[in-house]
Design a protein around this motif. Structure first.
Motif, PDB file in Angstrom:
ATOM      1  N   ALA A  68      17.728 -62.197  34.643  1.00  0.00           N
ATOM      2  CA  ALA A  68      17.773 -60.784  34.996  1.00  0.00           C
ATOM      3  C   ALA A  68      19.213 -60.293  34.975  1.00  0.00           C
ATOM      4  N   ILE A  69      19.365 -59.028  34.726  1.00  0.00           N
ATOM      5  CA  ILE A  69      20.690 -58.420  34.739  1.00  0.00           C
ATOM      6  C   ILE A  69      20.724 -57.328  35.804  1.00  0.00           C
ATOM      7  N   GLU A  70      21.878 -57.185  36.419  1.00  0.00           N
ATOM      8  CA  GLU A  70      22.013 -56.155  37.440  1.00  0.00           C
ATOM      9  C   GLU A  70      22.530 -54.877  36.783  1.00  0.00           C
ATOM     10  N   VAL A  71      21.772 -53.810  36.941  1.00  0.00           N
ATOM     11  CA  VAL A  71      22.131 -52.523  36.348  1.00  0.00           C
ATOM     12  C   VAL A  71      22.929 -51.726  37.379  1.00  0.00           C
ATOM     13  N   PRO A  72      24.135 -51.281  36.996  1.00  0.00           N
ATOM     14  CA  PRO A  72      24.912 -50.476  37.948  1.00  0.00           C
ATOM     15  C   PRO A  72      24.240 -49.123  38.182  1.00  0.00           C
ATOM     16  N   ARG A  73      24.584 -48.480  39.266  1.00  0.00           N
ATOM     17  CA  ARG A  73      24.066 -47.129  39.531  1.00  0.00           C
ATOM     18  C   ARG A  73      24.867 -46.152  38.688  1.00  0.00           C
ATOM     19  N   TYR A  74      24.166 -45.227  38.052  1.00  0.00           N
ATOM     20  CA  TYR A  74      24.799 -44.216  37.204  1.00  0.00           C
ATOM     21  C   TYR A  74      24.515 -42.821  37.737  1.00  0.00           C
ATOM     22  N   LEU A  75      25.425 -41.907  37.369  1.00  0.00           N
ATOM     23  CA  LEU A  75      25.255 -40.499  37.689  1.00  0.00           C
ATOM     24  C   LEU A  75      25.394 -39.703  36.398  1.00  0.00           C
ATOM     25  N   SER A  76      24.673 -38.597  36.324  1.00  0.00           N
ATOM     26  CA  SER A  76      24.765 -37.712  35.171  1.00  0.00           C
ATOM     27  C   SER A  76      25.828 -36.661  35.458  1.00  0.00           C
ATOM     28  N   VAL A  77      26.750 -36.482  34.518  1.00  0.00           N
ATOM     29  CA  VAL A  77      27.814 -35.485  34.653  1.00  0.00           C
ATOM     30  C   VAL A  77      27.976 -34.726  33.339  1.00  0.00           C
ATOM     31  N   THR A  78      28.670 -33.621  33.410  1.00  0.00           N
ATOM     32  CA  THR A  78      29.005 -32.810  32.248  1.00  0.00           C
ATOM     33  C   THR A  78      30.473 -32.453  32.344  1.00  0.00           C
ATOM     34  N   ALA A  79      31.177 -32.515  31.228  1.00  0.00           N
ATOM     35  CA  ALA A  79      32.568 -32.046  31.201  1.00  0.00           C
ATOM     36  C   ALA A  79      32.533 -30.523  31.152  1.00  0.00           C
ATOM     37  N   CYS A  80      33.362 -29.874  31.944  1.00  0.00           N
ATOM     38  CA  CYS A  80      33.374 -28.412  31.995  1.00  0.00           C
ATOM     39  C   CYS A  80      33.850 -27.823  30.665  1.00  0.00           C
ATOM     40  N   PHE A  81      33.461 -26.590  30.421  1.00  0.00           N
ATOM     41  CA  PHE A  81      33.984 -25.840  29.280  1.00  0.00           C
ATOM     42  C   PHE A  81      35.280 -25.210  29.768  1.00  0.00           C
ATOM     43  N   GLY A  82      36.385 -25.733  29.278  1.00  0.00           N
ATOM     44  CA  GLY A  82      37.688 -25.297  29.752  1.00  0.00           C
ATOM     45  C   GLY A  82      38.189 -24.051  29.043  1.00  0.00           C
ATOM     46  N   ARG A  83      39.286 -23.521  29.543  1.00  0.00           N
ATOM     47  CA  ARG A  83      39.940 -22.351  28.933  1.00  0.00           C
ATOM     48  C   ARG A  83      40.897 -22.786  27.830  1.00  0.00           C
ATOM     49  N   GLY A  84      41.243 -24.073  27.798  1.00  0.00           N
ATOM     50  CA  GLY A  84      42.122 -24.583  26.752  1.00  0.00           C
ATOM     51  C   GLY A  84      41.521 -24.273  25.392  1.00  0.00           C
ATOM     52  N   ALA A  85      42.322 -23.658  24.522  1.00  0.00           N
ATOM     53  CA  ALA A  85      41.832 -23.230  23.209  1.00  0.00           C
ATOM     54  C   ALA A  85      42.585 -23.949  22.101  1.00  0.00           C
ATOM     55  N   VAL A  86      41.854 -24.303  21.069  1.00  0.00           N
ATOM     56  CA  VAL A  86      42.446 -24.961  19.915  1.00  0.00           C
ATOM     57  C   VAL A  86      43.395 -23.985  19.223  1.00  0.00           C
ATOM     58  N   ASP A  87      44.575 -24.463  18.868  1.00  0.00           N
ATOM     59  CA  ASP A  87      45.577 -23.668  18.169  1.00  0.00           C
ATOM     60  C   ASP A  87      45.336 -23.819  16.662  1.00  0.00           C
ATOM     61  N   GLU A  88      44.836 -22.781  16.045  1.00  0.00           N
ATOM     62  CA  GLU A  88      44.483 -22.826  14.619  1.00  0.00           C
ATOM     63  C   GLU A  88      45.697 -23.066  13.723  1.00  0.00           C
ATOM     64  N   THR A  89      46.866 -22.594  14.129  1.00  0.00           N
ATOM     65  CA  THR A  89      48.039 -22.739  13.270  1.00  0.00           C
ATOM     66  C   THR A  89      48.634 -24.144  13.318  1.00  0.00           C
ATOM     67  N   ARG A  90      48.418 -24.873  14.402  1.00  0.00           N
ATOM     68  CA  ARG A  90      48.975 -26.216  14.522  1.00  0.00           C
ATOM     69  C   ARG A  90      47.921 -27.315  14.383  1.00  0.00           C
ATOM     70  N   SER A  91      46.698 -26.936  14.033  1.00  0.00           N
ATOM     71  CA  SER A  91      45.609 -27.892  13.875  1.00  0.00           C
ATOM     72  C   SER A  91      45.249 -28.013  12.409  1.00  0.00           C
ATOM     73  N   ARG A  92      44.636 -29.118  12.049  1.00  0.00           N
ATOM     74  CA  ARG A  92      44.264 -29.367  10.656  1.00  0.00           C
ATOM     75  C   ARG A  92      42.740 -29.361  10.542  1.00  0.00           C
ATOM     76  N   PHE A  93      42.198 -28.190  10.204  1.00  0.00           N
ATOM     77  CA  PHE A  93      40.758 -27.987  10.084  1.00  0.00           C
ATOM     78  C   PHE A  93      40.392 -27.599   8.663  1.00  0.00           C
TER      79      PHE A  93
END
Length: 181
Positions: A68-93
């Motif tokens: 048998a294996i011991e399963v750790p306890r898990y929690l469900s989370v979500t990363a927030c939608f931040g205000r940080g915005a991708v810089d189109e001029t300094r990014s390679r898209f």
């Protein structure tokens, strides 16, 4: 995306012999071990939402192992939608179409070959989804140090300037990003 509602039940695939502290989940949700959740709260980090306890109803092992294996306890989370915005001029898209919304900055993204955040838009979250790349999770240097300090597992961090997402194998855009002013 649909919101995951209670009851929070999961089936886990165990490819190796140990469970990780981070597990991809449905939609924008992911699972973190109780150990990681406690350390996150104790260290005063910000950016995770939810912390819903869940029930592991089944574990599928990729490798045959006895006992048998011991399963750790898990929690469900979500990363927030931040205000940080991708810089189109300094990014390679590579884009199939221009940005149609200045707030979410969506616009037919075909590939990413490194990115930067627009100066002054990040508001100090330790883990968040940036405007312009909502499908990606960005973490602060403080979060990276937190992972190392606590020995947390099953996470691979990539510096934003080295991050690549190219599902169509188009390669990087021809024009190099502009130098920061």
């Amino acid at each position: 995306m649909r919101t995951w509602l209670p009851p929070y039940r999961v089936e886990l695939d165990l490819p190796g012999k140990d469970f990780g502290d981070f597990v991809e989940g449905p939609g924008y949700d992911f699972l973190i071990s109780e150990r990681m959740a406690e350390a996150f709260r104790t260290d005063g980090l910000i950016g995770l939402l939810g912390f819903h306890p869940l029930e592991v109803v089944r574990v599928r092992r990729k490798r045959k192992s006895a006992g048998a294996i011991e399963v750790p306890r898990y929690l469900s989370v979500t990363a927030c939608f931040g205000r940080g915005a991708v810089d189109e001029t300094r990014s390679r898209f590579r884009r199939a179409q221009p940005i149609t919304c200045p707030e979410c900055r969506y616009g037919g993204l075909n590939s990413v070959h490194g990115f930067s955040l627009e100066p002054g838009t990040w508001q100090g979250e330790d883990i968040f989804r940036p405007r312009g790349l909502q499908g990606s999770i960005v973490v602060s240097e403080r979060f990276a140090e937190f992972i190392q300090r606590h020995g947390l597992t099953n996470m691979k961090l990539t510096p934003t300037e080295q991050y690549t997402w190219d599902p169509l194998h188009l390669g990087p855009p021809e024009a190099a990003p502009s130098a920061p002013s």
